[in-house]
Write a protein that holds these residues in place. Structure first.
Motif, PDB file in Angstrom:
ATOM      1  N   GLY A  49       0.806  -1.346  -0.010  1.00 17.77           N
ATOM      2  CA  GLY A  49       0.119  -0.030   0.163  1.00 17.77           C
ATOM      3  C   GLY A  49       0.809   1.292  -0.072  1.00 17.77           C
ATOM      4  N   CYS A  50       0.066   2.427   0.274  1.00 20.63           N
ATOM      5  CA  CYS A  50       0.808   3.564   0.575  1.00 20.63           C
ATOM      6  C   CYS A  50       2.155   3.627   1.305  1.00 20.63           C
ATOM      7  N   THR A  51       3.111   4.157   0.769  1.00 21.43           N
ATOM      8  CA  THR A  51       4.499   4.212   1.678  1.00 21.43           C
ATOM      9  C   THR A  51       5.231   5.578   1.304  1.00 21.43           C
ATOM     10  N   SER A  52       5.939   5.939   2.152  1.00 19.76           N
ATOM     11  CA  SER A  52       6.897   6.840   2.361  1.00 19.76           C
ATOM     12  C   SER A  52       8.378   6.445   1.544  1.00 19.76           C
ATOM     13  N   ALA A  53       8.356   5.133   1.353  1.00 24.07           N
ATOM     14  CA  ALA A  53       9.684   5.050   0.433  1.00 24.07           C
ATOM     15  C   ALA A  53       9.550   5.581  -0.793  1.00 24.07           C
ATOM     16  N   PRO A  54      10.924   6.126  -1.222  1.00 26.55           N
ATOM     17  CA  PRO A  54      11.005   7.122  -2.417  1.00 26.55           C
ATOM     18  C   PRO A  54      11.098   6.446  -3.728  1.00 26.55           C
ATOM     19  N   TRP A  55      11.032   4.971  -3.599  1.00 34.97           N
ATOM     20  CA  TRP A  55      11.271   4.244  -4.796  1.00 34.97           C
ATOM     21  C   TRP A  55      10.212   4.370  -5.691  1.00 34.97           C
ATOM     22  N   SER A  58       4.758   9.225  -6.950  1.00 37.91           N
ATOM     23  CA  SER A  58       3.357   9.176  -6.214  1.00 37.91           C
ATOM     24  C   SER A  58       2.187   8.814  -6.882  1.00 37.91           C
ATOM     25  N   ASP A  59       1.255   8.399  -5.921  1.00 45.11           N
ATOM     26  CA  ASP A  59      -0.016   7.735  -6.335  1.00 45.11           C
ATOM     27  C   ASP A  59      -1.259   8.592  -5.867  1.00 45.11           C
ATOM     28  N   PRO A  60      -2.264   8.807  -6.793  1.00 45.41           N
ATOM     29  CA  PRO A  60      -3.385   9.576  -6.493  1.00 45.41           C
ATOM     30  C   PRO A  60      -4.401   8.927  -5.117  1.00 45.41           C
ATOM     31  N   ARG A  61      -3.699   7.537  -4.965  1.00 44.25           N
ATOM     32  CA  ARG A  61      -4.688   6.965  -3.737  1.00 44.25           C
ATOM     33  C   ARG A  61      -3.830   7.269  -2.416  1.00 44.25           C
ATOM     34  N   CYS A  62      -2.665   8.089  -2.478  1.00 41.16           N
ATOM     35  CA  CYS A  62      -1.992   8.170  -1.232  1.00 41.16           C
ATOM     36  C   CYS A  62      -1.631   9.596  -0.993  1.00 41.16           C
ATOM     37  N   PRO A  63      -1.477   9.748   0.341  1.00 43.62           N
ATOM     38  CA  PRO A  63      -0.926  11.103   0.793  1.00 43.62           C
ATOM     39  C   PRO A  63       0.003  11.829   0.380  1.00 43.62           C
ATOM     40  N   GLY A  64      -0.064  13.022   0.073  1.00 39.47           N
ATOM     41  CA  GLY A  64       1.162  13.859  -0.222  1.00 39.47           C
ATOM     42  C   GLY A  64       1.608  13.391  -1.380  1.00 39.47           C
ATOM     43  N   SER A  65       3.039  12.850  -1.602  1.00 39.26           N
ATOM     44  CA  SER A  65       3.725  12.257  -2.626  1.00 39.26           C
ATOM     45  C   SER A  65       4.119  11.097  -2.635  1.00 39.26           C
ATOM     46  N   GLN A  66       3.364  10.413  -1.559  1.00 42.34           N
ATOM     47  CA  GLN A  66       3.664   8.990  -1.168  1.00 42.34           C
ATOM     48  C   GLN A  66       3.326   8.069  -2.556  1.00 42.34           C
ATOM     49  N   GLY A  67       4.076   7.068  -2.874  1.00 38.34           N
ATOM     50  CA  GLY A  67       3.591   5.979  -3.643  1.00 38.34           C
ATOM     51  C   GLY A  67       3.029   4.687  -3.335  1.00 38.34           C
ATOM     52  N   PHE A  68       2.717   3.862  -4.110  1.00 36.04           N
ATOM     53  CA  PHE A  68       1.897   2.618  -3.516  1.00 36.04           C
ATOM     54  C   PHE A  68       2.739   1.489  -3.995  1.00 36.04           C
ATOM     55  N   HIS A  69       2.950   0.553  -2.838  1.00 34.00           N
ATOM     56  CA  HIS A  69       3.781  -0.471  -3.201  1.00 34.00           C
ATOM     57  C   HIS A  69       2.952  -1.715  -3.323  1.00 34.00           C
ATOM     58  N   HIS A  70       3.052  -2.307  -4.431  1.00 30.37           N
ATOM     59  CA  HIS A  70       1.960  -3.271  -4.819  1.00 30.37           C
ATOM     60  C   HIS A  70       2.439  -4.810  -4.052  1.00 30.37           C
ATOM     61  N   GLY A  71       3.331  -4.749  -3.358  1.00 28.65           N
ATOM     62  CA  GLY A  71       3.543  -6.104  -2.651  1.00 28.65           C
ATOM     63  C   GLY A  71       4.041  -6.053  -1.288  1.00 28.65           C
ATOM     64  N   ILE A  72       4.797  -6.961  -0.689  1.00 29.07           N
ATOM     65  CA  ILE A  72       5.207  -7.067   0.621  1.00 29.07           C
ATOM     66  C   ILE A  72       6.730  -7.142   0.363  1.00 29.07           C
ATOM     67  N   ASP A  73       7.889  -6.265   0.975  1.00 27.36           N
ATOM     68  CA  ASP A  73       9.384  -6.618   1.145  1.00 27.36           C
ATOM     69  C   ASP A  73       9.605  -6.972   2.338  1.00 27.36           C
ATOM     70  N   VAL A  74      10.457  -8.235   2.159  1.00 29.93           N
ATOM     71  CA  VAL A  74      11.049  -8.802   3.375  1.00 29.93           C
ATOM     72  C   VAL A  74      12.597  -8.735   3.065  1.00 29.93           C
ATOM     73  N   ALA A  75      13.119  -8.114   4.022  1.00 32.85           N
ATOM     74  CA  ALA A  75      14.777  -8.039   3.804  1.00 32.85           C
ATOM     75  C   ALA A  75      15.426  -9.327   4.248  1.00 32.85           C
ATOM     76  N   ILE A  76      15.855  -9.913   3.196  1.00 32.81           N
ATOM     77  CA  ILE A  76      16.743 -11.153   3.484  1.00 32.81           C
ATOM     78  C   ILE A  76      17.919 -11.226   2.874  1.00 32.81           C
ATOM     79  N   PRO A  77      18.980 -11.713   3.520  1.00 30.50           N
ATOM     80  CA  PRO A  77      20.351 -11.876   2.962  1.00 30.50           C
ATOM     81  C   PRO A  77      20.345 -12.298   1.424  1.00 30.50           C
ATOM     82  N   CYS A  78      21.513 -11.807   0.649  1.00 37.24           N
ATOM     83  CA  CYS A  78      21.715 -12.269  -0.641  1.00 37.24           C
ATOM     84  C   CYS A  78      21.976 -13.655  -0.571  1.00 37.24           C
TER      85      CYS A  78
END
Ligand SMILES: [Zn+2]
Length: 174
Positions: A49-55, A58-78
């Motif tokens: 969903g809406c996120t302040s991550a800068p990648w 900006s998405d009209p569904r989200c506040p300010g200049s936030q974009g929309f993330h269409h998945g879930i990111d899990v940080a896992i070592p390479c």
């Protein structure tokens, strides 16, 4: 009772799971979760969903200049192993470069599950996979923020606009 250890009795060394210096976390959640998709326990880096991550643009569904993330990111070592949590068929190709050159879908009867940023595929186009089967190694292909799993749920054959929250499929447990 003791016995003489032989080399084959040695436990496997702990994986050298180290943090990726490129990671940036855009959630307050510091819980390390387990999931059928990966080994060990890892943190969510960016939620759905809406996120302040800068990648993201900006998405009209989200506040300010936030974009929309269409998945879930899990940080896992390479290089860590990703596993399928579902039965389905592998579909490669047809995804944008932002998902990485080795992104693919696992297609079930009900949905496509998109696995992005992998650095190595352990399955091929058309392969059938079953729960628990290794499918890929975590990578950062196409990602600006280090090695992670991006899991996205779409309708069968659907585009990014069909994406819905994959939390139930990711099945994180603390
Ligand atoms: Zn992502």
């Amino acid at each position: 009772m003791s016995r003489t250890a032989t080399p084959t009795d040695e436990p496997a060394p702990e994986p050298t799971a180290s943090a990726d210096p490129r990671w940036r976390f855009f959630t307050e959640d510091r819980t390390r979760y387990a999931s059928p998709w990966f080994d060990g326990r890892h943190r969510v880096m960016i939620g759905f969903g809406c996120t302040s991550a800068p990648w993201y643009t900006s998405d009209p569904r989200c506040p300010g200049s936030q974009g929309f993330h269409h998945g879930i990111d899990v940080a896992i070592p390479c290089g860590e192993t990703l596993r399928s949590a579902v039965s389905g068929r592998v579909v490669t190709g047809g995804l944008g470069s932002a998902y990485g050159a080795k992104a693919f879908r696992i297609r079930t009867a009900e949905r496509d599950l998109l696995v992005a940023h992998a650095q190595t595929l352990l399955v091929g186009d058309g392969d059938r996979v079953v729960p628990g089967q290794p499918i890929a190694e975590v990578g950062a292909l196409g990602a600006p923020d280090g090695c992670h799993l991006h899991l996205e749920r779409r309708s069968v054959g659907g585009g990014v606009s069909s994406a819905t929250d994959p939390a139930d499929v990711l099945a994180l447990r603390s």
